[in-house]
Design an enzyme around this catalytic site. Structure first.
Site, PDB file in Angstrom:
ATOM      1  CD  GLN A 183     -18.153 -48.397   7.278  1.00 44.35           C
ATOM      2  OE1 GLN A 183     -18.888 -47.544   7.733  1.00 44.35           O
ATOM      3  NE2 GLN A 183     -17.134 -48.940   7.578  1.00 44.35           N
ATOM      4  CG  HIS A 212     -18.756 -54.591  -8.403  1.00 41.22           C
ATOM      5  ND1 HIS A 212     -20.237 -54.410  -8.137  1.00 41.22           N
ATOM      6  CD2 HIS A 212     -18.442 -55.231  -7.339  1.00 41.22           C
ATOM      7  CE1 HIS A 212     -20.614 -55.047  -7.083  1.00 41.22           C
ATOM      8  NE2 HIS A 212     -19.802 -55.460  -6.587  1.00 41.22           N
ATOM      9  CG  ASP A 241     -20.117 -57.512  -3.951  1.00 43.93           C
ATOM     10  OD1 ASP A 241     -20.317 -56.200  -4.067  1.00 43.93           O
ATOM     11  OD2 ASP A 241     -19.819 -58.036  -4.828  1.00 43.93           O
ATOM     12  NE  ARG A 243     -24.121 -41.482  13.030  1.00 44.00           N
ATOM     13  CZ  ARG A 243     -22.823 -41.391  12.474  1.00 44.00           C
ATOM     14  NH1 ARG A 243     -22.111 -41.943  12.933  1.00 44.00           N
ATOM     15  NH2 ARG A 243     -23.028 -40.752  11.303  1.00 44.00           N
ATOM     16  CG  ASN A 300     -20.715 -40.321   8.638  1.00 45.74           C
ATOM     17  OD1 ASN A 300     -20.691 -40.236   9.840  1.00 45.74           O
ATOM     18  ND2 ASN A 300     -19.601 -40.679   8.107  1.00 45.74           N
ATOM     19  CG  ASN A 342     -18.553 -39.279  13.452  1.00 50.41           C
ATOM     20  OD1 ASN A 342     -19.302 -39.318  14.258  1.00 50.41           O
ATOM     21  ND2 ASN A 342     -18.482 -39.784  11.998  1.00 50.41           N
ATOM     22  CE1 TYR A 383     -13.224 -44.125  14.988  1.00 50.07           C
ATOM     23  CE2 TYR A 383     -14.210 -42.061  13.864  1.00 50.07           C
ATOM     24  CZ  TYR A 383     -14.390 -43.255  14.256  1.00 50.07           C
ATOM     25  OH  TYR A 383     -15.434 -44.214  13.786  1.00 50.07           O
TER      26      TYR A 383
END
Ligand SMILES: *[C@@H]1O[C@H](CO)[C@@H](O)[C@H](O)[C@H]1NC(C)=O
Length: 507
Positions: free
Chosen positions: A39, A59, A72, A97, A186, A329, A331
């Site tokens: 990311q 791609h 990219d 992290r 993760n 995690n 949210y």
């Protein structure tokens, strides 16, 4: 008498207000921010990095991404890592992290060929953090599998556990002298359900009947092998910790009825219990009610065995207890119903196996992401449940954050509201005796939000993706988070005087 009652009520109210303002995080509570390699890094084919499944998927088929972009270049952290660390210092972070790109370290995925430039990049990043007393928390796998391993089946191939163990050993050998917090994987749910059981993440296998479950079992064994290898070969000399991060959103019942309570339980088991239970429960293996349901459905559907694979006794023992902490995690939340809010789903699939509906009430604030709403006290609800079910292990909230659109710009009041609500929920956890040790905001900076490209922004810092320098600019939320970290408390009155950021003394 009346006056006395009123007076004492006033006193209680004042004390209540004081408690609310005085509630503090302990000094050793680890405040940080999080990112992931694909990311932010960019440099997708530089200095010997191998192709990963996101490179390959995008791609080959650019239109799978909402704005037809890719990672990219992303935030180009490969070339901007010093600026990243400067941002950590500006915020006063205790920890950061981030994840390692497996194919940047092992271009073919296998450990026969180690890429020195990849090792050097992460050494530089880590050393730059340590220079300023920022604790690195390293995720070994955040979704960017070497494509060569995907060609061999990826997580559908049981040998993934050996490949991952070999990769993990290279990581511990090279970085474990300085890195004391490792996270193997993760979010198994997102890897397995979204990537194998669905078409929401690379490698979009969309193998709805069994993809999620095969991947889940093999991933858990891979995690456990790496954990035990660290314990045996590295922990005695390096003294760090190794854990896993699971996405745990909160699923409560829509009503008090027994049916809805069971529906919520099945939802929790299917969404994250299948990854948490084998590691953190005292009996090990997949959770009971959900396993029974998949077995029953599989039989009805004509399968000769359950689509949810069993663990052998040996595997159960290997996986059980294999974690030094529980990374969460978190949210958002949903209310779960046995009968209402159901959508058409593929048959067979995880969603059909659960066979429940869910809903978010209209008064929960909405973000730029369709799945992300602000649910009241939901970190506490999730962690309280995990505490009771799994005997209160050490917890870290390893991600939590809010999305805005690029157009929202720097004055991100929705994110400020969200973070302040999260802090209150964290303090509720601490008051309850939950062994919560730290919190990583997602994310340090805007980044490539997977299938949503650059449409949904999660950064405390805005990144200008049209600028070759990928300039980073702090949002209002960055100042608010900095203030929280500095004072170890939430001040609702605080407003930054300007959006000019500096580094405080001692950082
Ligand atoms: C995945 O499968 C579902 C039905 O099982 C289908 O509707 C969907 O289009 C598939 N996705 C892709 C990317 O092929």
């Amino acid at each position: 008498m009346k006056l006395l009652v009123v007076l004492s009520l006033v006193i209680v109210a004042i004390q209540g207000a004081n408690v609310r303002h005085q509630r503090q995080f302990p000094d050793d509570f680890l405040f940080g921010a999080a990112t992931a390699a694909y990311q932010i890094e960019g440099a997708w084919n530089e200095d010997g990095k191998g192709e990963n499944i996101w490179d390959h998927m995008i791609h080959t088929n650019p239109n799978v991404i909402r704005d037809v972009t890719n990672g990219d270049v992303a935030a180009d952290s490969y070339h901007n890592y010093k600026r990243d660390v400067e941002m950590m210092r500006e915020l006063g972070l205790d920890a950061y992290r981030f994840s390692l790109s497996w194919p940047r370290i092992l271009p073919t995925g296998m450990a026969n060929e180690v890429n020195p430039a990849g090792i050097a990049f992460y050494n530089n990043y880590i050393d730059e953090m340590l220079k300023y007393n920022i604790t690195p928390m390293v995720t070994l796998y955040h979704w960017d599998l070497p494509q060569k391993l995907q060609d061999l089946g990826g997580f559908a191939n049981p040998l993934i556990s050996d490949w991952f163990e070999d990769y993990a050993r290279v990581v511990f050998e090279n970085f474990g002298d300085r890195v004391k917090m490792f996270i193997t994987f993760n979010e198994p749910r997102e890897i397995c359900y979204q990537g194998y059981g669905g078409d929401l993440k690379a490698p979009i296998l969309n193998s709805t009947a069994m993809g999620t479950y095969l991947c889940g079992k093999h991933l858990l064994i891979a995690h456990a092998k790496a954990y035990h290898m660290y314990n045996k070969e590295f922990k005695p000399t390096q003294g760090g910790q190794c854990g896993i991060t699971i996405s745990v959103n909160w699923f409560g019942p829509a009503t008090d009825s027994a049916e809805d309570q069971m529906a919520a339980e099945i939802k929790r088991q299917g969404e994250w219990g299948i990854y948490a239970h084998p590691i953190f429960s005292s009996e090990g293996g997949f959770p009971k009610e959900f396993s029974e349901r998949v077995a029953e459905k599989s039989a009805q559907q004509g399968y000769r065995r359950s689509r949810l694979p069993e663990f052998t006794e040996e595997e159960k023992t290997l996986v059980k207890g294999a974690s030094d902490f529980f990374g969460v995690n978190h949210y958002t939340a949903r209310l779960v119903s046995a009968t209402l809010y159901k959508e058409a789903v593929p048959v067979p699939s995880l969603l059909d196996d659960m066979d429940v509906g869910h809903n978010a009430p209209d008064d929960w604030a909405t973000s730029a992401s369709s799945w992300l709403v602000l649910a009241p006290n939901s970190i506490f609800n999730a962690l309280k449940h995990l505490k009771e079910r799994y005997n209160n292990p050490n917890f870290y909230v390893t991600e939590n954050g809010w999305s805005t659109y690029y157009e929202t710009g720097l004055m991100d009041d929705g994110r400020v509201t969200y973070y302040r609500a999260s802090m209150e929920s964290l303090l509720n956890c601490l008051d309850d005796g939950i062994n919560l040790k730290g919190y990583m905001a997602w994310s340090l900076m805007d980044n490539f939000e997977w299938m949503q490209g650059y449409v949904e922004r999660f950064g405390l810092y805005q990144v200008d993706f049209s600028d070759p320098a990928r300039t980073r600019t702090p949002r209002k939320s960055a100042f608010v988070y900095k203030h929280i970290i500095k004072h170890r408390a939430v001040d609702y009155e605080y407003e930054p005087e300007s959006l000019v950021m500096t580094i405080d003394e001692g950082h």
